[in-house]
Design a protein around this motif. Structure first.
Motif, PDB file in Angstrom:
ATOM      1  N   GLY A  68       0.790  -1.147  -0.124  1.00 31.12           N
ATOM      2  CA  GLY A  68       0.062  -0.029   0.022  1.00 31.12           C
ATOM      3  C   GLY A  68       0.864   1.288   0.190  1.00 31.12           C
ATOM      4  N   THR A  69       1.940   1.128   0.613  1.00 29.86           N
ATOM      5  CA  THR A  69       2.889   2.365   0.880  1.00 29.86           C
ATOM      6  C   THR A  69       3.429   2.649  -0.637  1.00 29.86           C
ATOM      7  OG1 THR A  69       3.381   1.904   3.072  1.00 29.86           O
ATOM      8  CG2 THR A  69       4.987   3.369   1.759  1.00 29.86           C
ATOM      9  N   CYS A  70       3.963   1.513  -1.447  1.00 31.92           N
ATOM     10  CA  CYS A  70       4.556   1.734  -2.829  1.00 31.92           C
ATOM     11  C   CYS A  70       3.382   2.005  -3.641  1.00 31.92           C
ATOM     12  CB  CYS A  70       4.879   0.471  -3.152  1.00 31.92           C
ATOM     13  SG  CYS A  70       6.314  -0.123  -2.292  1.00 31.92           S
ATOM     14  N   LEU A  71       2.037   1.756  -3.635  1.00 32.85           N
ATOM     15  CA  LEU A  71       0.958   2.179  -4.336  1.00 32.85           C
ATOM     16  C   LEU A  71       0.762   3.726  -4.102  1.00 32.85           C
ATOM     17  CD1 LEU A  71      -2.297   0.380  -4.691  1.00 32.85           C
ATOM     18  CD2 LEU A  71      -2.229   2.769  -4.572  1.00 32.85           C
ATOM     19  N   ILE A  72       0.771   4.117  -3.029  1.00 32.78           N
ATOM     20  CA  ILE A  72       0.586   5.786  -2.581  1.00 32.78           C
ATOM     21  C   ILE A  72       1.695   6.443  -3.211  1.00 32.78           C
ATOM     22  CG2 ILE A  72       0.423   6.951  -0.572  1.00 32.78           C
ATOM     23  CD1 ILE A  72      -1.368   4.893   1.142  1.00 32.78           C
ATOM     24  N   GLY A  73       2.963   5.843  -3.085  1.00 31.06           N
ATOM     25  CA  GLY A  73       3.919   6.400  -3.590  1.00 31.06           C
ATOM     26  C   GLY A  73       3.910   6.818  -5.127  1.00 31.06           C
ATOM     27  N   VAL A  74       3.279   6.011  -5.878  1.00 28.99           N
ATOM     28  CA  VAL A  74       2.892   6.105  -7.432  1.00 28.99           C
ATOM     29  C   VAL A  74       1.813   7.185  -7.406  1.00 28.99           C
ATOM     30  CG1 VAL A  74       2.021   5.149  -9.485  1.00 28.99           C
ATOM     31  CG2 VAL A  74       3.493   3.820  -7.946  1.00 28.99           C
ATOM     32  N   LEU A  75       1.020   7.239  -6.279  1.00 29.51           N
ATOM     33  CA  LEU A  75      -0.235   8.166  -6.657  1.00 29.51           C
ATOM     34  C   LEU A  75       0.589   9.602  -6.688  1.00 29.51           C
ATOM     35  CD1 LEU A  75      -2.872   6.992  -4.040  1.00 29.51           C
ATOM     36  CD2 LEU A  75      -3.089   7.149  -6.717  1.00 29.51           C
ATOM     37  N   ALA A  76       1.325   9.744  -5.457  1.00 28.66           N
ATOM     38  CA  ALA A  76       1.975  11.160  -5.144  1.00 28.66           C
ATOM     39  C   ALA A  76       2.944  11.511  -6.576  1.00 28.66           C
ATOM     40  CB  ALA A  76       2.723  10.996  -3.871  1.00 28.66           C
ATOM     41  N   ALA A  77       3.890  10.666  -6.772  1.00 27.99           N
ATOM     42  CA  ALA A  77       4.864  10.841  -7.738  1.00 27.99           C
ATOM     43  C   ALA A  77       4.398  10.875  -9.243  1.00 27.99           C
ATOM     44  CB  ALA A  77       6.017   9.989  -7.386  1.00 27.99           C
ATOM     45  N   GLY A  78       3.595  10.040  -9.547  1.00 26.11           N
ATOM     46  CA  GLY A  78       3.096   9.818 -10.756  1.00 26.11           C
ATOM     47  C   GLY A  78       3.808   8.637 -11.329  1.00 26.11           C
ATOM     48  N   GLY A  79       3.454   8.286 -12.609  1.00 30.14           N
ATOM     49  CA  GLY A  79       4.394   7.245 -13.160  1.00 30.14           C
ATOM     50  C   GLY A  79       3.587   6.044 -12.932  1.00 30.14           C
ATOM     51  N   GLU A  80       4.585   4.721 -13.254  1.00 33.69           N
ATOM     52  CA  GLU A  80       3.914   3.699 -12.931  1.00 33.69           C
ATOM     53  C   GLU A  80       4.984   2.629 -12.097  1.00 33.69           C
ATOM     54  OE1 GLU A  80       4.288   0.936 -16.537  1.00 33.69           O
ATOM     55  OE2 GLU A  80       3.309   2.671 -17.234  1.00 33.69           O
ATOM     56  N   ALA A  81       4.454   1.533 -11.448  1.00 36.29           N
ATOM     57  CA  ALA A  81       5.098   0.645 -10.896  1.00 36.29           C
ATOM     58  C   ALA A  81       4.492  -0.603 -10.838  1.00 36.29           C
ATOM     59  CB  ALA A  81       5.628   0.823  -9.279  1.00 36.29           C
ATOM     60  N   PHE A  82       5.160  -1.743 -11.046  1.00 34.16           N
ATOM     61  CA  PHE A  82       4.608  -3.140 -10.831  1.00 34.16           C
ATOM     62  C   PHE A  82       4.891  -3.640  -9.477  1.00 34.16           C
ATOM     63  CE2 PHE A  82       4.209  -7.866 -11.291  1.00 34.16           C
ATOM     64  CZ  PHE A  82       2.883  -7.769 -11.922  1.00 34.16           C
ATOM     65  N   LEU A  83       4.052  -4.005  -8.558  1.00 36.66           N
ATOM     66  CA  LEU A  83       4.015  -4.459  -7.378  1.00 36.66           C
ATOM     67  C   LEU A  83       4.164  -5.926  -7.297  1.00 36.66           C
ATOM     68  CD1 LEU A  83       2.047  -1.912  -5.539  1.00 36.66           C
ATOM     69  CD2 LEU A  83       4.331  -1.833  -6.206  1.00 36.66           C
ATOM     70  N   ARG A  84       5.153  -6.573  -7.443  1.00 36.32           N
ATOM     71  CA  ARG A  84       5.249  -8.119  -7.492  1.00 36.32           C
ATOM     72  C   ARG A  84       4.652  -8.751  -6.448  1.00 36.32           C
ATOM     73  NH1 ARG A  84       7.436  -9.777 -11.562  1.00 36.32           N
ATOM     74  NH2 ARG A  84       8.846  -8.284 -11.976  1.00 36.32           N
ATOM     75  N   GLN A  85       3.843  -9.722  -6.535  1.00 33.37           N
ATOM     76  CA  GLN A  85       3.447 -10.404  -5.419  1.00 33.37           C
ATOM     77  C   GLN A  85       2.483  -9.869  -4.412  1.00 33.37           C
ATOM     78  OE1 GLN A  85       6.512 -12.925  -3.759  1.00 33.37           O
ATOM     79  NE2 GLN A  85       6.508 -14.551  -5.562  1.00 33.37           N
ATOM     80  N   ALA A  86       1.947  -8.523  -4.637  1.00 32.65           N
ATOM     81  CA  ALA A  86       1.234  -7.765  -3.845  1.00 32.65           C
ATOM     82  C   ALA A  86      -0.083  -8.515  -3.482  1.00 32.65           C
ATOM     83  CB  ALA A  86       0.868  -6.397  -4.726  1.00 32.65           C
ATOM     84  N   PRO A  87      -0.324  -8.625  -2.189  1.00 27.11           N
ATOM     85  CA  PRO A  87      -1.501  -9.125  -1.625  1.00 27.11           C
ATOM     86  C   PRO A  87      -2.783  -8.581  -2.209  1.00 27.11           C
ATOM     87  CG  PRO A  87      -0.429  -7.862  -0.089  1.00 27.11           C
ATOM     88  CD  PRO A  87       0.420  -7.828  -1.380  1.00 27.11           C
ATOM     89  N   ILE A  88      -3.170  -8.586  -3.443  1.00 26.14           N
ATOM     90  CA  ILE A  88      -4.470  -7.741  -4.018  1.00 26.14           C
ATOM     91  C   ILE A  88      -5.562  -7.909  -3.209  1.00 26.14           C
ATOM     92  CG2 ILE A  88      -5.771  -7.551  -6.197  1.00 26.14           C
ATOM     93  CD1 ILE A  88      -3.254  -8.752  -7.688  1.00 26.14           C
ATOM     94  N   GLY A  89      -5.834  -9.103  -2.638  1.00 31.77           N
ATOM     95  CA  GLY A  89      -7.140  -9.361  -1.984  1.00 31.77           C
ATOM     96  C   GLY A  89      -7.209  -8.665  -0.594  1.00 31.77           C
ATOM     97  N   GLN A  90      -6.019  -8.182  -0.093  1.00 29.64           N
ATOM     98  CA  GLN A  90      -5.980  -7.502   1.189  1.00 29.64           C
ATOM     99  C   GLN A  90      -5.783  -6.140   0.836  1.00 29.64           C
ATOM    100  OE1 GLN A  90      -2.436  -9.070   3.289  1.00 29.64           O
ATOM    101  NE2 GLN A  90      -3.154 -11.076   2.734  1.00 29.64           N
TER     102      GLN A  90
END
Length: 182
Positions: A68-90
């Motif tokens: 979630g912290t990495c996801l929010i980092g992309v929100l703030a900075a823009g761009g894109e990131a692939f979060l490998r093995q992110a617990p999507i259901g959580q």
């Protein structure tokens, strides 16, 4: 300490102990070591005492707060990131907020692709809650991203009021956050 009941004789139960993801992982670990715990993830778990625990191998689950912290980092900075093995259901509550703010979220079997190319908009309301709600641990990083968003947002901390302390530091850096009771 409550898990030490697993080494006691007889059957025990515990309420509100293992509803979150960390508790479920702990129960999986202990069961792998020979414990007899039922109901992980539910309101009440049942523990049957065993004489001893044994060694085991265990893989730690991906952490929803780190993802979630990495996801929010992309929100703030823009761009894109692939979060490998992110617990999507959580991350359903975090993903819902990110999409309201303009992020593109693309889940697949390998992880989660997060993109933010356009403007960031306020979700208008953000309420933290116990799992599976929006994590209180992600309220402070989200406040930072909200400083980059267009529009106002009301943030309601329903789990741990001490989380709002970060607003003073953000205001020193130019944010316009007003804290108060509602």
């Amino acid at each position: 300490m409550r898990f030490m009941r697993g080494l006691c004789k007889g059957r025990n139960s515990a309420d509100r102990l293992c509803k979150g993801t960390g508790g479920r992982s702990l129960c999986r670990f202990l069961n792998g070591a020979g414990a007899k715990i039922e109901g992980a993830g539910s309101k009440t778990i049942r523990i049957e005492g065993v004489k001893k625990l044994c060694s085991t191998e265990f893989s730690i689950d991906a952490d929803r707060i780190v993802a979630g912290t990495c996801l929010i980092g992309v929100l703030a900075a823009g761009g894109e990131a692939f979060l490998r093995q992110a617990p999507i259901g959580q991350l359903t509550a975090v993903i819902a907020v990110a999409q309201k703010m303009g992020a593109q979220i693309v889940p697949d079997s390998e992880g989660l692709l997060v993109k933010r190319a356009g403007r960031l908009v306020s979700p208008l309301l953000l309420e933290t809650d116990v799992y599976p709600g929006y994590p209180t641990d992600l309220q402070s990083p989200m406040l930072t991203a909200l400083c980059c968003a267009e529009g106002n947002c009301m943030v309601s901390e329903r789990v741990f009021n001490g989380r709002f302390g970060v607003h003073e530091q953000l205001n020193r850096m130019g944010a316009a956050i007003v804290a108060g009771q509602t």
